[in-house]
Design a protein around this motif. Structure first.
Motif: not given
Ligand code: KG4
Ligand code: ZN
Length: 356
Positions: A212, A237-238, A240-245
């Motif tokens: 990353y 933020y990363s 949160e984004k990765l958890k969603k993805e």
């Protein structure tokens, strides 16, 4: 000269016995009572709880330190105690304990600056050094040439220029979070145990450091200031984004990569700034101390930098990286030897904002 040393500036209750002779000083015993179990459920140090634990643990720690050094109290010549910087309520326990001992025994007190303790932890046995002068005797070098110290812990990220014993200048510090705090906060986002530094370090071994793209805040700025708040927000933020993805389960598999990439970013910033400060000040001896200096990747990268930039880097032995009274005893001995100044049981006060 034998010194009983006390350290309670944050969340370690510690007592030690040190023995100084001329320019050399040894730690005879060093008892460190960690409060990690008390604070881990809060994810950080709770001052009020820390002070209460210090009050319970300080006398047993002193008793144990004297017993391990096989010293009777009667054979101690002075009492060294951390009087700042740190948490006011925590410092007060150590300082008032030292004053009570001093008043009862008539022994002089040596008030020690906690940062000075971290710096001189490299004078104890077990120092690890890399670079061109790695094999030379540090004590001698220390008093003959300037050095630069990087103090990195949960509460500190400071660059201190040491002209000679007793002459210090802050040349850089963090504007926001300390380096250890950055490790702890990233660890918390990843669901790792407190304190986060060791947990990140362990996971990072199995991660990819370039997985990353984590920002290196202020790495290329001309000053010697640090900032870790932006890095922390970026990771947040990363995550949160990765958890969603990837979902919670999928995310778990990414943790070693995030740990390794974050560790790399923090270490690179610390090394780049320190190396530049050393070059700008014409200094070739660098001391790296404090809890974060236990980090193996930091040590590895500093080692590479030492050879690349032609300086020598010194790390304390691992057991002396975190807060401990042994380093306070060493700094206390040096203060008594080189300044001849003592404090007394009526005037010494804890100073949470103590500076050089
Ligand atoms: O010096 P210290 O024991 O206490 C103070 O904060 O004064 O430092 C503790 C800090 C914590 O933030 C912890 O996460 C960090 O040092 N730390 C590490 C490692 N071991 C401790 N950070 C990175 N890698 C490590 N191996
Ligand atoms: Zn410390």
């Amino acid at each position: 000269m034998r010194i009983l040393a006390i350290e309670t500036s944050c969340d370690e209750t510690s007592a030690a016995v040190c023995e100084g002779d001329g320019d050399s000083v040894r730690i005879l015993s060093n008892v460190v009572g960690s409060q990690v179990a008390t604070h881990e459920r809060y994810g950080g140090v709770v001052p009020e709880l820390a002070a209460r634990r210090h009050a319970e643990m300080i006398i047993p720690a002193i008793k144990e330190a004297l017993a391990r050094a096989q010293e009777g109290y009667a054979r101690v010549d002075a009492i060294a105690v951390t009087y700042g910087p740190g948490l006011m309520v925590s410092l007060t326990v150590g300082v008032e304990t030292a004053k009570a001992f001093s008043y009862a025994s008539g022994l002089p007190i040596i008030g020690v600056n906690h940062i000075e303790g971290h710096i001189y932890s490299v004078l104890a046995d077990g120092v690890v050094s890399y670079g061109k002068n790695a094999e030379s005797e540090l004590t001698a070098r220390f008093f003959s040439a300037p050095a630069l110290a990087l103090i990195v812990s949960g509460g500190h990220t400071e660059l201190v220029k040491i002209e000679r014993y007793g002459s210090y200048e802050y040349i850089g510090r963090t504007r926001d979070d300390a380096a250890g705090e950055a490790f702890d906060k990233v660890a918390k986002m990843l669901g790792l145990q407190y304190p986060g530094g060791p947990a990140i370090s362990k996971l990072a071994v199995n991660g990819r450091r370039d997985a990353y793209d984590i920002p290196r805040p202020m790495m290329d700025s001309d000053d010697f200031q640090f900032s870790f708040a932006g890095l922390k927000t970026h990771v947040l933020y990363s995550v949160e984004k990765l958890k969603k993805e990837y979902g919670e389960d999928g995310f778990r598999a990414l943790i070693p990569d995030i740990a390794a990439s974050s560790e790399e970013a923090i270490c690179e910033v610390l090394i780049a700034k320190t190396a530049r400060a050393a070059l700008a000040n014409g200094i070739s001896s660098i001391i790296v101390t404090g809890g974060v200096s236990a980090n193996s990747r930091l040590r590895e990268l500093f080692r590479e930098a030492a050879f690349a930039y032609d300086f020598t880097v010194y790390f304390p032995q691992l057991s002396l990286t975190g807060d401990n009274a042994g380093m306070i005893g060493i700094a206390g001995y040096l203060k008594a030897r080189y300044t001849g100044k003592y404090d007394d049981a009526f005037t010494l006060r804890a100073n949470p904002d103590l500076r050089f």
